[in-house]
Motif scaffolding. Structure first.
Motif, mmCIF file in Angstrom:
data_model
loop_
_atom_site.group_PDB
_atom_site.id
_atom_site.type_symbol
_atom_site.label_atom_id
_atom_site.label_comp_id
_atom_site.label_asym_id
_atom_site.label_seq_id
_atom_site.Cartn_x
_atom_site.Cartn_y
_atom_site.Cartn_z
ATOM 1 N N GLU A 24 -6.714 -8.205 -7.736
ATOM 2 C CA GLU A 24 -5.888 -7.972 -6.549
ATOM 3 C C GLU A 24 -4.832 -6.910 -6.824
ATOM 4 O O GLU A 24 -4.586 -6.020 -6.012
ATOM 5 N N LYS A 25 -4.206 -7.005 -7.998
ATOM 6 C CA LYS A 25 -3.205 -6.002 -8.367
ATOM 7 C C LYS A 25 -3.819 -4.614 -8.437
ATOM 8 O O LYS A 25 -3.243 -3.642 -7.973
ATOM 9 N N ALA A 26 -5.003 -4.530 -9.056
ATOM 10 C CA ALA A 26 -5.670 -3.235 -9.201
ATOM 11 C C ALA A 26 -6.032 -2.664 -7.834
ATOM 12 O O ALA A 26 -5.838 -1.467 -7.580
ATOM 13 N N ALA A 27 -6.548 -3.523 -6.957
ATOM 14 C CA ALA A 27 -6.936 -3.059 -5.628
ATOM 15 C C ALA A 27 -5.711 -2.590 -4.848
ATOM 16 O O ALA A 27 -5.735 -1.558 -4.169
ATOM 17 N N LEU A 28 -4.628 -3.347 -4.971
ATOM 18 C CA LEU A 28 -3.406 -2.999 -4.258
ATOM 19 C C LEU A 28 -2.853 -1.669 -4.778
ATOM 20 O O LEU A 28 -2.485 -0.789 -4.000
ATOM 21 N N ARG A 29 -2.818 -1.517 -6.094
ATOM 22 C CA ARG A 29 -2.279 -0.284 -6.680
ATOM 23 C C ARG A 29 -3.112 0.916 -6.237
ATOM 24 O O ARG A 29 -2.575 1.972 -5.901
ATOM 25 N N ALA A 30 -4.438 0.734 -6.241
ATOM 26 C CA ALA A 30 -5.322 1.828 -5.831
ATOM 27 C C ALA A 30 -5.060 2.204 -4.370
ATOM 28 O O ALA A 30 -5.039 3.377 -4.013
ATOM 29 N N HIS A 31 -4.843 1.198 -3.539
ATOM 30 C CA HIS A 31 -4.591 1.483 -2.131
ATOM 31 C C HIS A 31 -3.252 2.193 -1.945
ATOM 32 O O HIS A 31 -3.147 3.139 -1.160
ATOM 33 N N LEU A 32 -2.239 1.762 -2.665
ATOM 34 C CA LEU A 32 -0.914 2.370 -2.519
ATOM 35 C C LEU A 32 -0.931 3.837 -2.931
ATOM 36 O O LEU A 32 -0.151 4.643 -2.409
ATOM 37 N N LEU A 33 -1.830 4.179 -3.865
ATOM 38 C CA LEU A 33 -1.931 5.574 -4.296
ATOM 39 C C LEU A 33 -2.396 6.482 -3.162
ATOM 40 O O LEU A 33 -1.998 7.642 -3.085
ATOM 41 N N ILE A 34 -3.235 5.952 -2.297
ATOM 42 C CA ILE A 34 -3.832 6.801 -1.267
ATOM 43 C C ILE A 34 -3.218 6.586 0.102
ATOM 44 O O ILE A 34 -3.508 7.332 1.019
ATOM 45 N N CYS A 35 -2.361 5.583 0.270
ATOM 46 C CA CYS A 35 -1.883 5.241 1.609
ATOM 47 C C CYS A 35 -0.361 5.273 1.670
ATOM 48 O O CYS A 35 0.314 4.393 1.122
ATOM 49 N N ARG A 36 0.158 6.280 2.338
ATOM 50 C CA ARG A 36 1.604 6.414 2.436
ATOM 51 C C ARG A 36 2.218 5.283 3.275
ATOM 52 O O ARG A 36 3.310 4.814 2.995
ATOM 53 N N GLY A 37 1.497 4.854 4.305
ATOM 54 C CA GLY A 37 2.005 3.802 5.176
ATOM 55 C C GLY A 37 2.267 2.514 4.403
ATOM 56 O O GLY A 37 3.315 1.884 4.566
ATOM 57 N N CYS A 38 1.330 2.132 3.551
ATOM 58 C CA CYS A 38 1.493 0.900 2.785
ATOM 59 C C CYS A 38 2.520 1.068 1.676
ATOM 60 O O CYS A 38 3.155 0.094 1.281
ATOM 61 N N ARG A 39 2.700 2.291 1.178
ATOM 62 C CA ARG A 39 3.796 2.505 0.221
ATOM 63 C C ARG A 39 5.133 2.223 0.886
ATOM 64 O O ARG A 39 6.039 1.661 0.279
ATOM 65 N N ALA A 40 5.263 2.605 2.145
ATOM 66 C CA ALA A 40 6.501 2.335 2.880
ATOM 67 C C ALA A 40 6.700 0.831 3.037
ATOM 68 O O ALA A 40 7.813 0.319 2.888
ATOM 69 N N VAL A 41 5.608 0.115 3.335
ATOM 70 C CA VAL A 41 5.685 -1.346 3.452
ATOM 71 C C VAL A 41 6.088 -1.948 2.108
ATOM 72 O O VAL A 41 6.927 -2.849 2.044
ATOM 73 N N ASP A 42 5.512 -1.424 1.035
ATOM 74 C CA ASP A 42 5.844 -1.894 -0.312
ATOM 75 C C ASP A 42 7.345 -1.757 -0.556
ATOM 76 O O ASP A 42 8.001 -2.678 -1.049
ATOM 77 N N HIS A 43 7.909 -0.613 -0.168
ATOM 78 C CA HIS A 43 9.350 -0.388 -0.340
ATOM 79 C C HIS A 43 10.157 -1.426 0.433
ATOM 80 O O HIS A 43 11.156 -1.943 -0.058
ATOM 81 N N GLN A 44 9.715 -1.709 1.658
ATOM 82 C CA GLN A 44 10.442 -2.679 2.475
ATOM 83 C C GLN A 44 10.420 -4.058 1.837
ATOM 84 O O GLN A 44 11.427 -4.756 1.812
ATOM 85 N N PHE A 45 9.245 -4.455 1.316
ATOM 86 C CA PHE A 45 9.153 -5.762 0.673
ATOM 87 C C PHE A 45 10.038 -5.821 -0.573
ATOM 88 O O PHE A 45 10.708 -6.825 -0.813
ATOM 89 N N ARG A 46 10.058 -4.732 -1.345
ATOM 90 C CA ARG A 46 10.918 -4.711 -2.535
ATOM 91 C C ARG A 46 12.375 -4.838 -2.141
ATOM 92 O O ARG A 46 13.153 -5.558 -2.779
ATOM 93 N N PHE A 47 12.749 -4.120 -1.076
ATOM 94 C CA PHE A 47 14.125 -4.180 -0.601
ATOM 95 C C PHE A 47 14.473 -5.604 -0.165
ATOM 96 O O PHE A 47 15.528 -6.140 -0.513
#
Ligand SMILES: [Zn+2]
Length: 62
Positions: A24-47
């Motif tokens: 799951e971690k690997a799949a998520l990391r791979a997706h975040l590399l290619i998807c700017r939208g989900c990187r933004a979501v990742d930032h929000q969750f971290r915040f």
């Protein structure tokens, strides 16, 4: 493994509550590399997680 944005967002949410499996971690990391939208979501969750931690720490002091 190709992960949809919906699945990636689910994983981002779940990792707040539990440790993700390695695949799951690997799949998520791979997706975040290619998807700017989900990187933004990742930032929000971290915040959010930091904000919650700060609130809890404050409660402990009082
Ligand atoms: Zn995405």
């Amino acid at each position: 493994m190709n992960v949809s944005c919906r699945r990636a967002t689910e994983l981002l949410s779940q990792q707040l509550d539990r440790e993700l499996a390695l695949d799951e971690k690997a799949a998520l990391r791979a997706h975040l590399l290619i998807c700017r939208g989900c990187r933004a979501v990742d930032h929000q969750f971290r915040f959010l997680r930091e904000a919650v931690r700060t609130l809890v720490a404050r409660d402990d002091r009082d």
